[in-house]
Design a protein around this motif. Structure first.
Motif, mmCIF file in Angstrom:
data_model
loop_
_atom_site.group_PDB
_atom_site.id
_atom_site.type_symbol
_atom_site.label_atom_id
_atom_site.label_comp_id
_atom_site.label_asym_id
_atom_site.label_seq_id
_atom_site.Cartn_x
_atom_site.Cartn_y
_atom_site.Cartn_z
ATOM 1 N N GLU A 135 21.085 -18.169 -2.717
ATOM 2 C CA GLU A 135 22.216 -17.719 -1.900
ATOM 3 C C GLU A 135 22.009 -16.278 -1.456
ATOM 4 N N CYS A 174 21.709 -17.871 -8.556
ATOM 5 C CA CYS A 174 22.311 -17.424 -7.300
ATOM 6 C C CYS A 174 21.300 -16.770 -6.352
ATOM 7 N N THR A 204 30.547 -13.223 -3.345
ATOM 8 C CA THR A 204 31.893 -13.680 -2.965
ATOM 9 C C THR A 204 32.676 -12.566 -2.286
ATOM 10 N N ILE A 205 32.588 -11.357 -2.841
ATOM 11 C CA ILE A 205 33.301 -10.211 -2.259
ATOM 12 C C ILE A 205 32.789 -9.909 -0.855
ATOM 13 N N LYS A 219 31.461 -11.965 1.298
ATOM 14 C CA LYS A 219 31.948 -12.995 2.222
ATOM 15 C C LYS A 219 33.404 -12.735 2.612
ATOM 16 N N ILE A 220 34.204 -12.314 1.635
ATOM 17 C CA ILE A 220 35.611 -12.012 1.922
ATOM 18 C C ILE A 220 35.712 -10.820 2.870
ATOM 19 N N LYS A 266 26.954 -12.963 -8.500
ATOM 20 C CA LYS A 266 27.748 -14.026 -7.875
ATOM 21 C C LYS A 266 29.070 -13.461 -7.356
ATOM 22 N N LYS A 267 29.687 -12.611 -8.171
ATOM 23 C CA LYS A 267 30.950 -11.987 -7.760
ATOM 24 C C LYS A 267 30.743 -11.140 -6.506
#
Length: 373
Positions: A10, A7, A127-128, A130-131, A123-124
Motif C-alpha cells: 500500500e 502494509c 489512513t490519515i 487519505k483523509i 498503517k495509521k
C-alpha cells in the motif's frame, strides 16, 4: 531478499502516486530530447506569467482599500506558488533519499515487537494521509470557485491578460476566463505541493512515534540482547536526525515563504471579514487559516515528539546496563538534548505559539484598518 511488513504494498502504491505528482511538476513526461532537459522550467515560467498578470491587473482596475488588499493577497499567493514549485522540482535526489529511507522503515525486523510498532504507526499514517487528501481537494477548489465567483459578481479582475484591458464586455469576459484558468491551475499546483509535503511530514511523525515505542520497550526487563537492540536504536535515531535535516533542507524556502505569505494573508483577513461582503471571504479565510494552522501544528508535533526523546531515554533502567551500553545511551541522550523542529528562515520556530501570535497581530491590524476607514 528483503522482507517487508504487510502494509508495504500500500505504501509502494502511495509512493508511486507521489512520484507521479512530482513528475507533473517537473514535466518529466515530455521527452528530454525535445526541450534539452529544460522541461522542468515550464511550470516556473508559467507561474512567472501569473505574477505578471497580477501586476497588469493593478494597472487596469480602479483601486480602493478592499481591492488593494485582495490584490496583495493574490500576488503574494503567486509568489508562494512559485517558491513551492521550485523547491519541489530542484531536489529530485533528496526526494529519492527520503523515499528510500521510508522504504527501509517498512523492512521486517527480527524482533516481532518492533514490527508491530512499525505496522501500527505506518498503517495509521496511510489512513490519515487519505483523509487529508479527501479534505484538501474540496476545500481548495471550493475556495477558488468562491473567490472567482465573487470577482465575477463585482466585475473585477485580479489576474488580467497583459495588453488587454478589461474595459469592454468582450475583453472583460476574456479576462474572467483567463482568471478562472489561472486560479484552477494554481490551486492544482498548490494541492500537489501541499499533499507531497504533508504526506512526507506525516511519515516522519510516524517514524518518531515508532522510535518512542522502541525506547519504552527498551526499558523492558525481558529484553534478551540489550546491546544489539541498543545499537539498532542508535542507528535508527541517527537516521531520523540525518533524514529530517535533509527534509528541512529541501523545504527550507518553502517553510519560509509559507510563513511570510500566510502572515500577509492573515493580517487583512479580519478587516475583510468585517466588510459588507464578508460571506464571499469565508472560503478564502478557511484556506488561509487551514494552510497556516496545518504547518504550525505540524511544527508543534515534531517539536513535542523530539523533546520527549531525551527524557524517555533517561527514564530507562540505564543504571542496570554495562559501561559500554551506558556510553551509547548517553550519546543518544546528548543528541536528543536539543529538540528539532521546523524553522522559518532558519530562525523562527514554526509552532502553535506562532499561530496564536499571528492571529493576535492580525486582529489588531484589522482593528486599525477598520478605525482608519
Amino acid at each position: 531478499m528483503v522482507d517487508y511488513i504487510e502494509c508495504y504494498p500500500e505504501y509502494f502504491d502511495f509512493e508511486k502516486s507521489v512520484r507521479f505528482l512530482l513528475s507533473i511538476l517537473n514535466f518529466s513526461f515530455i521527452p528530454q530530447k525535445f526541450l534539452c532537459g529544460y522541461e522542468r522550467l515550464i511550470l516556473p515560467i508559467i507561474e512567472l506569467y501569473f505574477i505578471i498578470s497580477s501586476i497588469f491587473a493593478i494597472m487596469y482596475i480602479e483601486l480602493n482599500l478592499m481591492k488593494f488588499l485582495l490584490w496583495v493577497i493574490t500576488i503574494v499567493g503567486c509568489c508562494q506558488l512559485l517558491t513551492k514549485t521550485l523547491c519541489s522540482i530542484t531536489h529530485p535526489e533528496e526526494f529519492n533519499t527520503i523515499f528510500l529511507f521510508i522504504r527501509q522503515i517498512h523492512q521486517v525486523h527480527q524482533l516481532d515487537l518492533i514490527n508491530n510498532f512499525t505496522r501500527i504507526h505506518l498503517k495509521k499514517t496511510l489512513t490519515i494521509i487519505k483523509i487529508i487528501l479527501k479534505v484538501l481537494i474540496p476545500v481548495w477548489y471550493t475556495s477558488s470557485i468562491g473567490f472567482l465567483s465573487y470577482f465575477i459578481y463585482i466585475d473585477s479582475i485580479l489576474l488580467a491578460i497583459p495588453g488587454i484591458p478589461p474595459k469592454s464586455k468582450p475583453s472583460l469576459l476574456c479576462n474572467h476566463i483567463h482568471q478562472f484558468l489561472i486560479l484552477v491551475i494554481s490551486m492544482s499546483i498548490i494541492l500537489i505541493t501541499d499533499y507531497v509535503l504533508i504526506s512526507i511530514g506525516c511519515y516522519f511523525i510516524a517514524i518518531m512515534n515508532i522510535f518512542c515505542d522502541m525506547i519504552r520497550y527498551f526499558d523492558n526487563s525481558n529484553l534478551s540482547n540489550v546491546r544489539e537492540y541498543l545499537i539498532y536504536m542508535y542507528k535508527y535515531h541517527c537516521d531520523i536526525l540525518v533524514k529530517f535535516e535533509l527534509f528541512s533542507e529541501v523545504y527550507y524556502y518553502t517553510f519560509t515563504a509559507q510563513i511570510i505569505t500566510s502572515v500577509t494573508f492573515i493580517l487583512p483577513i479580519f478587516f475583510l471579514m468585517s466588510s459588507e461582503d464578508a460571506v464571499a471571504y469565508i472560503p478564502l479565510s478557511m484556506v488561509v487559516f487551514g494552510q497556516f494552522g496545518a504547518i504550525c501544528i505540524f511544527g508543534e508535533l515534531i517539536f513535542l515528539k523530539t523533546e520527549k526523546f531525551s527524557t524517555q531515554l533517561y527514564l530507562t533502567k540505564w543504571y542496570e546496563f554495562n559501561t559500554d551500553d551506558q556510553k551509547m545511551l548517553l550519546m543518544m541522550m546528548c543528541m536528543s538534548q536539543r529538540p528539532f523542529g521546523l524553522k522559518a528562515g532558519g530562525m523562527y520556530d514554526i509552532n502553535f505559539y506562532m499561530f496564536i501570535d499571528v492571529v493576535k497581530m492580525s486582529f489588531s491590524f484589522g482593528a486599525i484598518l477598520y478605525t482608519l476607514t
